[in-house]
Design a protein around this motif. Structure first.
Motif, PDB file in Angstrom:
ATOM      1  N   GLU A 136       0.838  -1.192   0.000  1.00 19.50           N
ATOM      2  CA  GLU A 136       0.000   0.000   0.000  1.00 19.50           C
ATOM      3  C   GLU A 136       0.880   1.251   0.000  1.00 19.50           C
ATOM      4  N   PRO A 137       0.386   2.371  -0.552  1.00 17.03           N
ATOM      5  CA  PRO A 137       1.209   3.586  -0.659  1.00 17.03           C
ATOM      6  C   PRO A 137       1.871   4.007   0.649  1.00 17.03           C
ATOM      7  N   ALA A 138       1.143   3.891   1.759  1.00 17.83           N
ATOM      8  CA  ALA A 138       1.703   4.343   3.035  1.00 17.83           C
ATOM      9  C   ALA A 138       2.907   3.516   3.460  1.00 17.83           C
ATOM     10  N   GLY A 139       2.969   2.267   3.013  1.00 15.73           N
ATOM     11  CA  GLY A 139       4.060   1.391   3.430  1.00 15.73           C
ATOM     12  C   GLY A 139       5.228   1.348   2.480  1.00 15.73           C
ATOM     13  N   ARG A 140       5.171   2.103   1.381  1.00 12.48           N
ATOM     14  CA  ARG A 140       6.223   2.004   0.368  1.00 12.48           C
ATOM     15  C   ARG A 140       7.587   2.512   0.839  1.00 12.48           C
ATOM     16  N   PRO A 141       7.669   3.604   1.605  1.00 12.36           N
ATOM     17  CA  PRO A 141       9.002   3.987   2.099  1.00 12.36           C
ATOM     18  C   PRO A 141       9.668   2.891   2.923  1.00 12.36           C
ATOM     19  N   GLN A 142       8.869   2.192   3.737  1.00  7.29           N
ATOM     20  CA  GLN A 142       9.438   1.122   4.535  1.00  7.29           C
ATOM     21  C   GLN A 142       9.849  -0.063   3.653  1.00  7.29           C
ATOM     22  N   ALA A 143       9.078  -0.314   2.577  1.00 12.33           N
ATOM     23  CA  ALA A 143       9.449  -1.381   1.644  1.00 12.33           C
ATOM     24  C   ALA A 143      10.789  -1.062   0.985  1.00 12.33           C
ATOM     25  N   VAL A 144      10.985   0.217   0.627  1.00 13.16           N
ATOM     26  CA  VAL A 144      12.266   0.637   0.056  1.00 13.16           C
ATOM     27  C   VAL A 144      13.388   0.422   1.068  1.00 13.16           C
ATOM     28  N   ALA A 145      13.102   0.719   2.350  1.00 12.21           N
ATOM     29  CA  ALA A 145      14.111   0.534   3.391  1.00 12.21           C
ATOM     30  C   ALA A 145      14.486  -0.939   3.544  1.00 12.21           C
ATOM     31  N   VAL A 146      13.481  -1.836   3.478  1.00 15.17           N
ATOM     32  CA  VAL A 146      13.749  -3.274   3.571  1.00 15.17           C
ATOM     33  C   VAL A 146      14.628  -3.723   2.407  1.00 15.17           C
ATOM     34  N   TRP A 147      14.271  -3.281   1.204  1.00 13.80           N
ATOM     35  CA  TRP A 147      15.025  -3.661   0.012  1.00 13.80           C
ATOM     36  C   TRP A 147      16.444  -3.102   0.068  1.00 13.80           C
ATOM     37  N   THR A 148      16.578  -1.860   0.518  1.00 13.31           N
ATOM     38  CA  THR A 148      17.894  -1.242   0.608  1.00 13.31           C
ATOM     39  C   THR A 148      18.757  -1.954   1.633  1.00 13.31           C
ATOM     40  N   ALA A 149      18.154  -2.331   2.771  1.00  6.57           N
ATOM     41  CA  ALA A 149      18.904  -3.066   3.790  1.00  6.57           C
ATOM     42  C   ALA A 149      19.398  -4.398   3.238  1.00  6.57           C
ATOM     43  N   ALA A 150      18.539  -5.059   2.447  1.00 10.35           N
ATOM     44  CA  ALA A 150      18.936  -6.341   1.854  1.00 10.35           C
ATOM     45  C   ALA A 150      20.127  -6.155   0.925  1.00 10.35           C
ATOM     46  N   THR A 151      20.107  -5.102   0.103  1.00 11.60           N
ATOM     47  CA  THR A 151      21.214  -4.883  -0.829  1.00 11.60           C
ATOM     48  C   THR A 151      22.502  -4.502  -0.096  1.00 11.60           C
ATOM     49  N   GLY A 152      22.358  -3.783   1.019  1.00 11.61           N
ATOM     50  CA  GLY A 152      23.541  -3.430   1.796  1.00 11.61           C
ATOM     51  C   GLY A 152      24.150  -4.639   2.490  1.00 11.61           C
TER      52      GLY A 152
END
Length: 466
Positions: A136-152
């Motif tokens: 959902e739109p409200a959760g997208r920043p956190q989804a980006v954070a999860v994905w970014t953490a995975a790549t890091g």
């Protein structure tokens, strides 16, 4: 699994499964950037007998192709289906790894790395786009954070996993382990990933070719500097060719009706700052990955497995900081990004004082400082890039995010490798110290520019994003 099924139940196992599989795919392709660094001692001593420049190309070809094709690969996923792009990419990753494992010479090994890079470019933007589609739109920043953490964290996974493989297997074993992993992830993605939506997008093959050739010529000039001489025709020609090709790419993109990437999109200051900041951060991180494995094996005498595990403190800072970075930025503002970039610079400077006699505990503390900086700034910068583009261009946004990261990584490896080569037969710790200080100075310069853009005002972008 259909997109509507996942969206209709935001907290079900289905959504968690999509997140887990997409994160695992991201970890696989990014970890391959770091894992190969641990193989450098075995590759250097192998029957392939690569030169220092060839060693850099073995590492950097994957990253170069990966980074430069991310934007067109994101556009292909938008146009023809992100799930299909993901599955095709995983198949190419497996095929390229097998070619690398059986390579009879350096040229074939580099070619296999290039094929793997093409696959990785298809995988990476699809993972984030599919995660955002089920959020959902409200959760997208956190989804980006999860994905970014995975790549890091993938860099740490690559070091540990690569060290485990190389402890008991020859260098070919590192690549042979990749193919079954990619196959398993392909089966899981086929089962859990939603089909997603298709949107009009222009892959722009001519623009893609110009971008790959331009960045490749830049890396060539940097890599060949120590052996050919910085004033040689080969090096100067490579750098001039890079400038000409990138200028042609920019001019063509400004005129094309549906370009790969309209440069006018960078009128958005936060997008410009986020892209540069991410590139600078990974420039510093992967310069560390390139030299870390050699330092721990050559200077400290660690085995490949111990050297791989010794990088684990990096995960501590990334996991601790990335989980809270978006929330901290919302509360404290621009200072979070500035603190993160400063942490990377400080960590690199501290690394420059490491010698063979440096206690591992002190070295680990330097890793934690750098990783805290990465965890603080990269999720915020990545989220700014995604937020600067419309949702129907999520594939392009994730591709741009990934491209800046991987091109920054490739340049970090090239600059650090060139710094080491420039010192010839000098003591390794002296060459490493010089390399870290060069990288820290470049990261500082890039960070200051990114912060100046970050703190400026934004306007609406007037760009045609294909």
């Amino acid at each position: 699994m259909t997109l509507d099924e996942v969206r209709s139940a935001p907290h079900t196992v289905g959504r968690r499964a999509v997140y887990a599989v997409m994160a695992a795919c991201s970890v696989l392709v990014v970890s391959l950037v770091a894992a190969v660094n641990l193989a450098i001692p075995k590759l250097a001593a192998s029957a392939l007998a690569p030169s220092p420049g060839q060693l850099l190309w073995i590492v950097d070809t994957y990253v170069l192709v990966f980074g430069c094709l991310l934007i067109p690969a994101g556009a292909l996923g938008d146009r023809y289906g992100r799930k299909g792009a993901l599955l095709t990419g995983l198949a190419l990753v497996a095929a390229g790894a097998l070619v690398s494992a059986v390579a009879p010479g350096t040229a074939v090994l580099i070619a296999g790395r290039a094929v793997t890079g093409v696959g990785a470019a298809l995988v990476m933007p699809a993972t984030l786009s599919l995660m955002l589609e089920v959020t959902e739109p409200a959760g997208r920043p956190q989804a980006v954070a999860v994905w970014t953490a995975a790549t890091g964290i993938a860099g740490v996974v690559g070091n540990v996993g690569g060290g485990l493989a190389l402890q008991y297997l020859p260098w070919q074993g590192l690549f042979l382990t990749v193919a079954p992993l990619a196959a398993v992830l392909g089966l899981l993605a086929a089962r859990f990933a939603p089909r997603g939506e298709r949107r009009p997008a222009a892959p722009d093959p001519v623009g893609s070719a110009l971008l790959v050739a331009g960045v490749g010529a830049l890396l060539y000039g940097i890599v060949e500097g120590p052996s050919s001489g910085w004033t040689s025709v080969r090096v100067i020609g490579g750098l001039l060719l890079s400038a000409a090709l990138l200028a042609l790419f920019t001019a063509r993109s400004l005129r094309a009706e549906r370009p790969l990437l309209d440069p006018r999109v960078f009128r958005v200051r936060r997008l410009r700052a986020g892209s540069l900041g991410v590139g600078v951060a990974f420039f510093g991180l992967f310069s560390l990955f390139y030299v870390n494995a050699q330092y721990l094996q050559y200077a400290k005498g660690y085995s490949p497995l111990v050297a791989g595990c010794a990088i684990l403190p990096l995960a501590v800072g990334m996991m601790a900081a990335s989980r809270h970075s978006i929330r901290l930025a919302a509360r404290f503002g621009d200072g979070v990004v500035a603190a993160g970039l400063a942490g990377i610079v400080i960590g690199l400077v501290l690394m420059s004082f490491a010698t063979a006699s440096t206690p591992y505990v002190l070295y680990a503390l330097c890793l934690v400082v750098l990783s805290l900086g990465m965890g603080l700034c990269v999720p915020v910068l990545s989220a700014a890039v995604m937020a600067s583009l419309p949702q129907d261009r999520a594939g392009l946004g994730s591709g741009l995010n990934g491209a800046t990261r991987e091109i920054g990584s490739a340049l970090g490896v090239a600059v650090m490798g060139t710094s080491l080569s420039s010192h010839g037969s000098e003591v390794f710790s002296i060459a490493m110290s010089f390399g870290f200080r060069v990288v820290a100075a470049l990261v500082l310069a890039g960070s200051l520019v990114a912060l100046a853009w970050w703190r400026g005002g934004d306007g609406a972008p007037k760009a045609r994003v294909g």
